[in-house]
Write a protein that holds these residues in place. Structure first.
Motif, PDB file in Angstrom:
ATOM      1  N   HIS A  46     -49.445  81.705 -22.931  1.00  0.00           N
ATOM      2  CA  HIS A  46     -49.776  82.692 -23.989  1.00  0.00           C
ATOM      3  C   HIS A  46     -48.601  82.870 -24.950  1.00  0.00           C
ATOM      4  O   HIS A  46     -47.450  82.646 -24.583  1.00  0.00           O
ATOM      5  CB  HIS A  46     -50.127  84.043 -23.361  1.00  0.00           C
ATOM      6  N   ASP A  86     -41.310  84.276 -21.750  1.00  0.00           N
ATOM      7  CA  ASP A  86     -42.547  84.672 -21.065  1.00  0.00           C
ATOM      8  C   ASP A  86     -43.748  84.204 -21.883  1.00  0.00           C
ATOM      9  O   ASP A  86     -43.947  84.654 -23.002  1.00  0.00           O
ATOM     10  CB  ASP A  86     -42.547  86.204 -20.927  1.00  0.00           C
ATOM     11  N   GLU A 120     -52.758  87.932 -23.130  1.00  0.00           N
ATOM     12  CA  GLU A 120     -52.367  87.803 -21.709  1.00  0.00           C
ATOM     13  C   GLU A 120     -51.669  89.075 -21.259  1.00  0.00           C
ATOM     14  O   GLU A 120     -51.884  89.563 -20.156  1.00  0.00           O
ATOM     15  CB  GLU A 120     -51.423  86.604 -21.552  1.00  0.00           C
ATOM     16  N   GLU A 121     -50.793  89.642 -22.111  1.00  0.00           N
ATOM     17  CA  GLU A 121     -49.913  90.709 -21.631  1.00  0.00           C
ATOM     18  C   GLU A 121     -50.658  91.997 -21.277  1.00  0.00           C
ATOM     19  O   GLU A 121     -50.244  92.728 -20.380  1.00  0.00           O
ATOM     20  CB  GLU A 121     -48.826  91.007 -22.678  1.00  0.00           C
ATOM     21  N   GLN A 149     -39.970  85.255 -13.430  1.00  0.00           N
ATOM     22  CA  GLN A 149     -39.958  86.700 -13.737  1.00  0.00           C
ATOM     23  C   GLN A 149     -39.586  87.517 -12.501  1.00  0.00           C
ATOM     24  O   GLN A 149     -39.895  88.704 -12.412  1.00  0.00           O
ATOM     25  CB  GLN A 149     -41.320  87.164 -14.285  1.00  0.00           C
ATOM     26  N   HIS A 181     -39.873  90.780 -19.188  1.00  0.00           N
ATOM     27  CA  HIS A 181     -40.377  92.012 -19.839  1.00  0.00           C
ATOM     28  C   HIS A 181     -39.175  92.850 -20.238  1.00  0.00           C
ATOM     29  O   HIS A 181     -39.153  94.071 -20.103  1.00  0.00           O
ATOM     30  CB  HIS A 181     -41.332  92.795 -18.918  1.00  0.00           C
TER      31      HIS A 181
END
Ligand code: HGY
Ligand code: MN
Ligand code: MN
Length: 413
Positions: free
Chosen positions: A84, A95, A129-130, A194, A380
């Motif tokens: 994504h 990410d 996606e997030e 992550q 994040h």
């Protein structure tokens, strides 16, 4: 020999840094929310790069993008590689973006080598996606996999009341293909871990066997606005005091279901948000996760019983999403593991703590993932960082696994 092939790590790194300039933030990260103007710019750039690499790009009704490189046999279902381009509000450079551009780098490398694959290869960018702007996360790969209806996705609202369908139209990414109808034969996703495991164990590749389960909630605590000075303490219906107690419970429940249980309250809003009015309403979110769905249910039950003790306020618990744990396809995982072994770097099998589009797509087609480490396991967060050589190694695993899958697809059809 497949196992000698190498991607162009500098080109991959440069492409990641180029997209990172779109909605770049002052501390090194990106704030490129889904279907924003920045997301449109990133999508347009990705489309141009795909077309420069000789791909045809198609877009489905939810803006999922598929860049296709033809193979010897156009009737074979394509091997898809992607992730994504949207980020968290204070997200990092890697990410999602790494997985999309690693897919593009596989195609660019096949072009450099003049290699024709049996099956077509497609690079994919999944919308939303997030889940930071439109809940839940992995929404549009979820519709593709048949987990949500198209109507549900189109009518999701962001915090300002904007509808997903209107934002898709606004950036001109509502494509003609019905979501879920674009056929894929298998899906591979490369992603930074992550989390801290690979780095802590000096390993470079994660052969991901599946994803843990998730439950997302919207909680509303309703008390009564009242004067902060003249209202005696007994008998107050202070929504924030009750919410604070329940937020502490989320932490307690996660720890009580350790070591794998996790619980997070990421969003809180207080009304009327005035220092001399007792808050009458508090809304907050909960993100519970665990690899075992039964334990995830136990965490749910523990929270609900805790809420019953808050008797002087009204508690509304809306579970907006339950995503059970998912196992990736054993053949795909084994092919990724063989490719990981071929790059000659330390690797391990592992379950993903984060959710990914692969966790949704895996419920529809054979799927697997490749992890690479990120510094301090941090994501994040604007400080998110990955080493170029690790990103290159992960992309080499993708290249070799995709070629093996393409050959196997040809054998099976
Ligand atoms: O929530 C997740 O795990 C992903 O980052 N959307
Ligand atoms: Mn991601
Ligand atoms: Mn993410």
């Amino acid at each position: 020999m497949i196992n000698d092939l190498q991607i162009n790590g500098t080109r991959l790194w440069d492409s990641i840094m180029e997209i990172a300039k779109i909605d770049a933030l002052p501390n090194g990260g990106c704030g490129r929310l889904t279907l924003s103007d920045g997301d449109k710019r990133a999508r347009d750039l990705f489309r141009r790069w795909c077309e420069d690499a000789g791909c045809t790009v198609v877009v489905d009704r939810l803006g999922n993008m598929f860049g296709r490189r033809e193979g010897r046999n156009p009737d074979l279902p394509p091997i898809a590689i992607g992730s994504h381009l949207d980020t968290q509000p204070h997200g990092g450079k890697f990410d999602g973006v790494y997985g999309v551009l690693a897919g593009l780098e596989v195609i660019r490398t096949l072009n450099d080598l003049g290699l024709e694959t049996d099956a077509p290869i497609e690079v994919v960018n999944w919308t939303n996606e997030e889940g930071a702007r439109f809940s839940p996360a992995m929404l549009c790969s979820g519709v593709y996999a048949g987990l949500f209806s198209l109507e549900f996705a189109l009518n999701q609202k962001d915090a300002d009341g904007a509808l997903l369908k209107d934002e898709l139209d606004r950036i001109d990414y509502a494509g003609p293909i019905p979501c879920g109808e674009h056929k894929l034969g298998a899906f591979l996703e490369a992603h930074i871990e992550q989390g801290p495991i690979l780095e802590a164990n000096d390993e470079v590749i994660g052969v991901v066997t599946g994803g843990q389960g998730q439950r997302w909630y919207d909680i509303t605590v309703t008390g009564q606005d009242a004067h902060s000075g003249s209202t005696p303490m007994p008998g107050r219906r202070d929504a924030l005091v009750s919410a604070a107690s329940l937020i502490a419970k989320v932490q307690e429940i996660a720890l009580a279901h350790g070591p794998h249980g996790v619980g997070t309250v990421g969003e809180v809003s207080v009304l009327p948000n005035s220092r001399n009015t007792i808050p009458g309403e508090v809304r907050f979110t909960i993100d519970f996760r665990h690899p075992d769905d039964h334990i995830l249910s136990a965490m749910d039950a523990a929270f609900r019983s805790a809420a019953e003790f808050e008797t002087n306020v009204q508690i509304d618990i809306d579970m907006v999403w339950h995503n059970p744990p998912v196992q990736f396809d054993a053949t795909c995982v084994s092919i990724v593991e063989q490719a990981a072994a071929s790059v000659g770097l330390p690797y391990r099998q592992m379950v993903s703590g984060a959710g990914h589009d692969a966790c949704q797509v895996a419920r529809k087609i054979p799927t697997a993932m490749v992890f690479v480490p990120c510094r301090d396991g941090l994501s994040h967060n604007e400080a998110e960082w990955a080493e170029p050589e690790h990103l290159t190694a992960g992309c080499n695993v993708l290249l070799r696994a995709a070629l093996e899958l393409s050959a196997q697809t040809a054998l099976e059809n």
